[in-house]
Each structure stands twice: as structure tokens, then as C-alpha cells.
Design an enzyme around this catalytic site. Structure first.
Site, PDB file in Angstrom:
ATOM      1  N   TYR A 146      67.691 106.308  19.167  1.00  0.00           N
ATOM      2  CA  TYR A 146      66.511 106.895  19.803  1.00  0.00           C
ATOM      3  C   TYR A 146      66.924 107.527  21.124  1.00  0.00           C
ATOM      4  O   TYR A 146      67.403 106.842  22.024  1.00  0.00           O
ATOM      5  CB  TYR A 146      65.479 105.782  20.012  1.00  0.00           C
ATOM      6  N   LYS A 174      66.163 109.620  16.288  1.00  0.00           N
ATOM      7  CA  LYS A 174      64.837 110.010  16.767  1.00  0.00           C
ATOM      8  C   LYS A 174      65.063 110.800  18.051  1.00  0.00           C
ATOM      9  O   LYS A 174      65.506 110.247  19.058  1.00  0.00           O
ATOM     10  CB  LYS A 174      63.953 108.787  17.031  1.00  0.00           C
TER      11      LYS A 174
END
Length: 317
Positions: A146, A174
């Protein structure tokens, strides 16, 4: 087999194909403990509307306000109740490598399908240290990395991801930096989910993103599924942008918590330091729901503008 491998364990390829993943809200009882009944209803609404995966205890789910015991319990509860119907991604990241390793071991032990890991924040490290941090957890199972520099204060540059992509356990990234970065990764064959709801339509259909890890899908999961599955739809995307802008006018999950409380699907309980949006913003949300259509939003209770006194702010829990 390692001790945390279980019968419903997912492969990295299983995670790579997910198009709509919801960063799920965690609801609370008035004393600040988890409201598991409301939580289960939220998960069921996601499943019913075709969401393929959920992030447990991420920023949206307020993992930063949980003890690790709470965190792992919620992951285990979710797997036990819903693991055969939806992919469970546990946020077991930390700015401490030791904690990230331990939490990931526990998360996989209770059956989560994949882990979400952030780069070390506040106590930032070098890029070589960042690679070593991620390599320490990648061996445990399918992993989504992320990148959200607005929260961590440090970008994960492409060469770090390209180095980590050599691991068979890297499901993807992400990415919150933007669609140009997404295109750079997808051109290299790296799976990417948009981390920005306002950009996810174009990311999916114009820049090669596999899908989105979404906050807005807590509220309108069916419409977000349409955006991810049904092809280009700029009209629907434009219809949702005012709602997305409203959700993120203050740091997430303040807007989402306020919205779900007004929809009547969670109690109006906030763990501090989060507090609800002011009443004029709560009125704006009611108008947005009416414009989009109440039938598209989760829950079946009457939509309300809550008063300040309706909210419970909990500092000890």
C-alpha cells in the site's frame, strides 16, 4: 505445510484477479467495543452486492485505533463467518518490522487470504531498509503493498516495487500517487488497484488497473461494482464524484463514519480522535443520497440528519 496454512488459503493469483475490494468500516457499541452484529450486516451487504474482497482493520476500518488482539480477533471472526464467500485481506502492516511479522503470522494463522502492508511511517527508513522490511513479510503469503505518501510521508518509488515484484507472493500494489504511476506498473505486468475512488474509473478503463480498493463501496457497493465491471461509464462516474468529494473533505474515515450513522446501519459511535462532520455537512449528505437514490445505498432504515447530541465519542475503549 506451515502451521498457518488452512484449507481455504488463497493463492497469490486468486488475489490478483480481484476487481472490487472494500476497505471496510468497523462499527462500535456505545462503550467503544466492536459491534459485531452491525459488522456482520456490513459484510453481508458487501457480499450481496458482488464485492470480491474486504480489507479488515485498514485506515478506513481504524486499525490504527485497535489493539493487536482486537485486530487479529476481527480478522479471525471475518474468516470464520465469511471466508468462503469473500476474500479477507488483513491489514497487518506496521512501521515496526517485528510487529508486521508477528501480526502477519497471526493473521495467516487465523485464515486471512492476504495481507496488506504499508511502508514504515513516521520513523521512516532508507529505500534499502524499505525493501528489507517488505521482504521480511512477503514470504508469509499473498501480499498487497500500500503506497499512500500523504499518510506515511514517504513514497514507495517504482524501483522498490519492481524489486519486490520478483517475489511470487506479491499480489500487487494499492497505489494512491495517481494514474500515471498505475500505468507505469501495469506496463510492467504488475497488478495495481487504485487507492483513489475519484480516479478509479479512469484507472480501471484507461490506465490498466485491475480494480479499486474503495471506501465509497461501503455506501454504494452495487454502483461501485458497476464502475469496475460494466465497462466505461463516465455518466455513472460523474454521478458519484460529488459523493466521493464529500467523503474525503476531511481525513478518512470521518465522512464515512458520519454517513453510515445517518443511514442507520451503524451506531453513531466514534472512537476518538475521530469526530463527526458538522451538521451542515450532514445535511449535504442527505441531499446527495436523495440525488443518487436511497435505493443504491446500504441499509433500509430512514435516512436522518443526526443532531450533535446523537453522537457518542469514546476516548477509552
Amino acid at each position: 505445510m506451515r502451521s498457518f496454512e488452512v484449507k481455504n488459503r488463497a493463492s497469490t493469483e486468486d488475489i490478483k484477479c480481484l476487481r472490487l475490494i472494500t476497505a471496510l468500516k468497523t462499527p462500535y457499541l456505545p462503550d467503544g467495543r466492536f459491534d459485531l452484529e452491525a459488522y456482520d450486516d456490513l459484510v453481508n451487504k458487501q457480499i450481496e452486492n458482488g464485492v470480491e474482497g474486504i480489507i479488515i482493520g485498514g485506515t478506513t476500518g481504524e486499525g490504527q485505533l485497535m489493539s493487536w488482539d482486537e485486530h487479529i480477533m476481527l480478522i479471525g471472526h471475518t474468516v470464520n463467518c465469511f471466508g468462503s464467500k469473500i476474500k479477507v485481506v488483513g491489514n497487518t502492516g506496521s512501521n515496526s518490522t517485528r510487529e508486521a511479522i508477528h501480526a502477519s503470522e497471526q493473521g495467516f494463522a487465523v485464515g486471512m487470504h492476504a495481507a496488506l502492508h504499508i511502508n514504515p511511517y513516521y520513523g521512516k527508513t532508507s529505500l534499502d531498509g524499505m525493501i528489507s522490511h517488505f521482504e521480511s513479510v512477503l514470504s508469509m503469503g499473498p501480499t498487497i503493498i500500500y503506497n499512500v505518501p500523504s499518510r506515511t510521508g514517504q513514497d514507495i518509488p517504482p524501483h522498490v516495487i519492481q524489486t519486490l515484484a520478483q517475489s511470487a507472493s506479491l499480489a500487487g500494489v494499492k497505489e494512491c500517487v495517481g494514474n500515471d504511476r498505475i500505468k507505469q506498473y501495469t506496463a510492467d505486468g504488475i497488478v495495481v488497484w487504485s487507492g483513489n475512488d475519484d480516479q478509479c474509473h479512469d484507472a480501471r478503463w484507461g490506465y490498466g488497473a485491475t480494480g479499486v480498493i474503495s471506501v465509497t463501496s461501503n455506501l454504494v457497493p452495487g454502483l461501485m461494482r458497476d464502475i469496475m465491471f460494466a465497462g466505461k461509464n463516465p455518466t455513472l462516474n460523474s454521478k458519484l464524484l460529488p459523493l466521493i468529494d464529500w467523503l474525503f473533505q476531511e481525513p478518512n474515515p470521518i465522512g464515512l463514519n458520519t454517513a453510515l450513522a445517518q443511514l442507520g446501519v451503524v451506531r453513531p459511535v466514534f472512537r476518538l480522535p475521530y469526530v463527526p462532520l458538522p451538521v451542515e455537512k450532514r445535511i449535504e449528505f442527505v441531499n446527495l443520497v436523495k440525488q443518487i437514490g436511497r435505493e443504491h445505498f446500504v441499509g433500509d432504515k430512514d435516512l436522518k440528519v443526526l443532531d450533535d447530541d446523537d453522537f457518542i465519542l469514546v476516548s477509552r475503549y
